[in-house]
Design a protein around this motif. Structure first.
Motif, mmCIF file in Angstrom:
data_model
loop_
_atom_site.group_PDB
_atom_site.id
_atom_site.type_symbol
_atom_site.label_atom_id
_atom_site.label_comp_id
_atom_site.label_asym_id
_atom_site.label_seq_id
_atom_site.Cartn_x
_atom_site.Cartn_y
_atom_site.Cartn_z
ATOM 1 N N LEU A 147 0.834 -1.191 0.000
ATOM 2 C CA LEU A 147 0.000 0.000 0.000
ATOM 3 C C LEU A 147 0.872 1.245 0.000
ATOM 4 C CD1 LEU A 147 -2.764 -1.010 2.595
ATOM 5 C CD2 LEU A 147 -2.854 -1.161 0.088
ATOM 6 N N GLN A 148 0.454 2.263 -0.763
ATOM 7 C CA GLN A 148 1.181 3.527 -0.810
ATOM 8 C C GLN A 148 1.212 4.149 0.587
ATOM 9 O OE1 GLN A 148 2.266 4.534 -3.927
ATOM 10 N NE2 GLN A 148 3.368 6.301 -3.135
ATOM 11 N N PRO A 149 2.401 4.552 1.091
ATOM 12 C CA PRO A 149 2.482 5.094 2.454
ATOM 13 C C PRO A 149 1.603 6.315 2.683
ATOM 14 C CG PRO A 149 4.664 4.551 1.636
ATOM 15 C CD PRO A 149 3.728 4.399 0.473
ATOM 16 N N GLU A 150 1.273 7.054 1.634
ATOM 17 C CA GLU A 150 0.456 8.263 1.792
ATOM 18 C C GLU A 150 -1.028 7.953 1.975
ATOM 19 O OE1 GLU A 150 4.304 9.295 0.310
ATOM 20 O OE2 GLU A 150 2.855 7.852 -0.490
ATOM 21 N N SER A 151 -1.427 6.686 1.886
ATOM 22 C CA SER A 151 -2.816 6.321 2.176
ATOM 23 C C SER A 151 -3.175 6.818 3.573
ATOM 24 C CB SER A 151 -2.973 4.798 2.112
ATOM 25 O OG SER A 151 -2.568 4.283 0.863
ATOM 26 N N SER A 152 -4.387 7.357 3.724
ATOM 27 C CA SER A 152 -4.753 7.916 5.025
ATOM 28 C C SER A 152 -6.257 8.046 5.149
ATOM 29 C CB SER A 152 -4.089 9.285 5.238
ATOM 30 O OG SER A 152 -4.641 10.253 4.374
ATOM 31 N N GLY A 153 -6.718 8.564 6.285
ATOM 32 C CA GLY A 153 -8.142 8.696 6.503
ATOM 33 C C GLY A 153 -8.458 9.706 7.595
ATOM 34 N N THR A 154 -9.758 9.824 7.876
ATOM 35 C CA THR A 154 -10.257 10.746 8.892
ATOM 36 C C THR A 154 -11.409 10.085 9.629
ATOM 37 O OG1 THR A 154 -9.720 12.639 7.481
ATOM 38 C CG2 THR A 154 -11.211 13.039 9.330
ATOM 39 N N PHE A 155 -11.396 10.186 10.954
ATOM 40 C CA PHE A 155 -12.529 9.741 11.758
ATOM 41 C C PHE A 155 -13.235 10.977 12.298
ATOM 42 C CE2 PHE A 155 -14.474 8.061 15.742
ATOM 43 C CZ PHE A 155 -15.307 7.112 15.136
ATOM 44 N N VAL A 156 -14.554 11.037 12.081
ATOM 45 C CA VAL A 156 -15.367 12.165 12.531
ATOM 46 C C VAL A 156 -16.165 11.711 13.749
ATOM 47 C CG1 VAL A 156 -17.070 13.898 11.891
ATOM 48 C CG2 VAL A 156 -15.549 12.935 10.136
ATOM 49 N N LEU A 157 -15.929 12.339 14.881
ATOM 50 C CA LEU A 157 -16.664 11.992 16.091
ATOM 51 C C LEU A 157 -18.078 12.573 16.036
ATOM 52 C CD1 LEU A 157 -13.515 11.910 16.867
ATOM 53 C CD2 LEU A 157 -14.354 11.913 19.207
ATOM 54 N N PRO A 158 -18.996 12.063 16.864
ATOM 55 C CA PRO A 158 -20.374 12.553 16.811
ATOM 56 C C PRO A 158 -20.512 14.052 17.030
ATOM 57 C CG PRO A 158 -20.298 10.474 17.999
ATOM 58 C CD PRO A 158 -18.876 10.878 17.738
ATOM 59 N N ASP A 159 -19.566 14.686 17.739
ATOM 60 C CA ASP A 159 -19.664 16.123 17.969
ATOM 61 C C ASP A 159 -19.062 16.945 16.828
ATOM 62 O OD1 ASP A 159 -16.931 15.793 18.278
ATOM 63 O OD2 ASP A 159 -16.857 16.446 20.371
ATOM 64 N N GLY A 160 -18.580 16.258 15.761
ATOM 65 C CA GLY A 160 -18.016 16.945 14.611
ATOM 66 C C GLY A 160 -16.519 17.124 14.662
ATOM 67 N N SER A 161 -15.875 16.854 15.791
ATOM 68 C CA SER A 161 -14.414 16.920 15.858
ATOM 69 C C SER A 161 -13.819 15.752 15.059
ATOM 70 C CB SER A 161 -13.932 16.881 17.304
ATOM 71 O OG SER A 161 -14.345 15.685 17.948
ATOM 72 N N THR A 162 -12.570 15.889 14.651
ATOM 73 C CA THR A 162 -11.970 14.898 13.758
ATOM 74 C C THR A 162 -10.639 14.396 14.295
ATOM 75 O OG1 THR A 162 -10.807 16.580 12.450
ATOM 76 C CG2 THR A 162 -13.037 15.994 11.752
ATOM 77 N N ARG A 163 -10.260 13.229 13.795
ATOM 78 C CA ARG A 163 -8.960 12.637 14.109
ATOM 79 C C ARG A 163 -8.367 12.069 12.828
ATOM 80 N NH1 ARG A 163 -6.028 8.208 15.240
ATOM 81 N NH2 ARG A 163 -4.811 8.051 17.180
ATOM 82 N N HIS A 164 -7.165 12.507 12.480
ATOM 83 C CA HIS A 164 -6.462 11.973 11.316
ATOM 84 C C HIS A 164 -6.052 10.522 11.581
ATOM 85 C CE1 HIS A 164 -3.873 11.772 7.822
ATOM 86 N NE2 HIS A 164 -2.851 11.404 8.583
#
Length: 400
Positions: free
Chosen positions: A293-310
């Motif tokens: 897998l390309q190392p630059e693969s990534s994502g985002t998790f959106v919490l119920p309050d709208g805050s995010t985590r990479h």
């Protein structure tokens, strides 16, 4: 990670050149032959590149970015009727620039080496932007999948985009703001019609580093990327001559860039899931021809309050637990998955809601409605969403 960039580049340029010729009104074979070198043109040096975090600003970046070579506005959603009949949909608008953005359209006469009078180059139909749109409806319980595709030039009102008021369209397919935070989607084909109203519940989510989403290690090989998730959706879906009142959730992606996949990359798997507890998850994994897998693969998790985590690639694991082989293309796709993100205490297992959601249009790929269940921080959760799978029937260089 969005979407089909390496596959569509040549296709859209070819389509644009065909319309360019039609606009000129009948050229001889010699003149047409002078266009052939452009079909393999890869020089994008004149276009802007995504390099700086924090460059996205609203509402202006809802609209088009013609100084970047490629752009897309991507809507997907999971819907159902009051009695539980389930549907999925995709409505996507792609924009592709053709020619050098530093030149006026009329100046492209020298660029393509045609001996035509300047008067022949002045036309309301002439454009340096080509638009492509994909529209699908997945009738989950009726076991029907209805894809459609359109091309048009970004001129004479046929296709285009603007930021204020927000509007993206290709002929009578469109995403259009009807009031702040509310967008209407409409598309129709011979087999299906979609007429929906989407209402925002969260502000836009920036992916990567404040909206800068790398796709490879090369400088500028990145996109500006944001999503508007958990949009409350209501409206009508028509399939087989039957009209259904539906509600559900929709997801919007908007990406713009001047980039391509790195050498050795063959495609990607893109996941977007909306959890029943108000959270949302997006991640993409770019697959390489050696199986890595390309190392630059990534994502985002959106919490119920709208805050995010990479979410970096190192934090997740995806196991394919089932496959489906297309009777149309012969490609074998993942069809069931187990997702584990220990850092989030998230475990999900799910499958495609309909096996055959493969688009066989100007390119071949799978994109469809999915359903997952599992646990987050020890509490049970379920999710619906969309997954896109490219590079299984075709690679950047052509068909496998």
């Amino acid at each position: 990670m969005r979407k089909l960039l390496p596959i569509f580049i040549i296709l859209i340029v070819v389509a644009g050149l065909v319309w360019w010729w039609a606009d000129r009104g009948g050229q001889d074979a010699t003149a047409q032959a002078s266009l052939l070198p452009l079909l393999s043109e890869e020089d994008a040096g004149a276009f802007a590149r995504a390099t700086e975090p924090g460059a996205i600003s609203f509402p202006e970046d809802l609209g088009p970015h013609p100084d970047y070579q490629t752009e897309w506005w991507y809507y997907t959603g999971n819907l159902q009727t009051a009695d539980g009949r389930r549907f999925g949909y995709q409505l996507t608008f792609f924009r592709r620039a053709i020619g050098d953005p530093r030149l006026e359209i009329g100046d492209r006469r020298s660029e393509i080496n045609l001996q035509l009078p300047i008067s022949n180059l002045r036309s309301d139909w002439r454009t340096d932007q080509i638009y492509l749109a994909h529209f699908t409806v997945s009738d989950i319980d009726g076991e029907g999948f209805y894809p459609a595709e359109r091309f048009s030039r970004g001129a004479a009102g046929l296709a285009g985009a603007r930021a204020e008021p927000y509007h993206v369209w290709l002929e009578n397919w469109y995403a259009r703001q009807v009031e702040p935070g509310v967008v209407r989607l409409f598309a129709e084909s011979e087999q299906a019609t979609l007429d929906l109203t989407l209402t925002e519940t969260l502000p836009p989510i920036l992916h990567g580093d404040e909206g800068l989403s790398p796709k490879g290690p090369e400088p500028g090989n990145a996109s500006y990327y944001y999503s508007i998730v958990r949009q409350e959706t209501e409206g009508m879906v028509t399939v087989g001559g039957q009209q259904f009142q539906v509600t559900g959730l929709s997801w919007k992606d908007h990406e713009y860039s001047t980039s391509a996949l790195s050498p050795g990359a063959v495609g990607w798997d893109w996941f977007s899931l909306q959890l029943d507890n108000g959270a949302a998850l997006m991640f993409f994994q770019i697959r390489r021809e050696d199986g890595a897998l390309q190392p630059e693969s990534s994502g985002t998790f959106v919490l119920p309050d709208g805050s995010t985590r990479h979410i970096p690639l190192s934090e997740w694991n995806v196991e394919v637990t089932g496959t489906w082989t297309s009777p149309h293309s012969g490609a074998t796709y993942p069809a069931a998955w187990r997702i584990s993100i220990p850092a989030l205490e998230l475990e999900l297992e799910g499958r495609a809601l309909l096996a055959d959601q493969e688009l066989n249009v100007s390119t071949t790929y799978w994109e469809g409605a999915v359903q997952f269940s599992g646990a987050w921080q020890g509490e049970p959760v379920s999710a619906t969403g969309y997954i896109e799978l490219t590079g299984y029937a075709e690679t950047m260089e052509g068909r496998i």
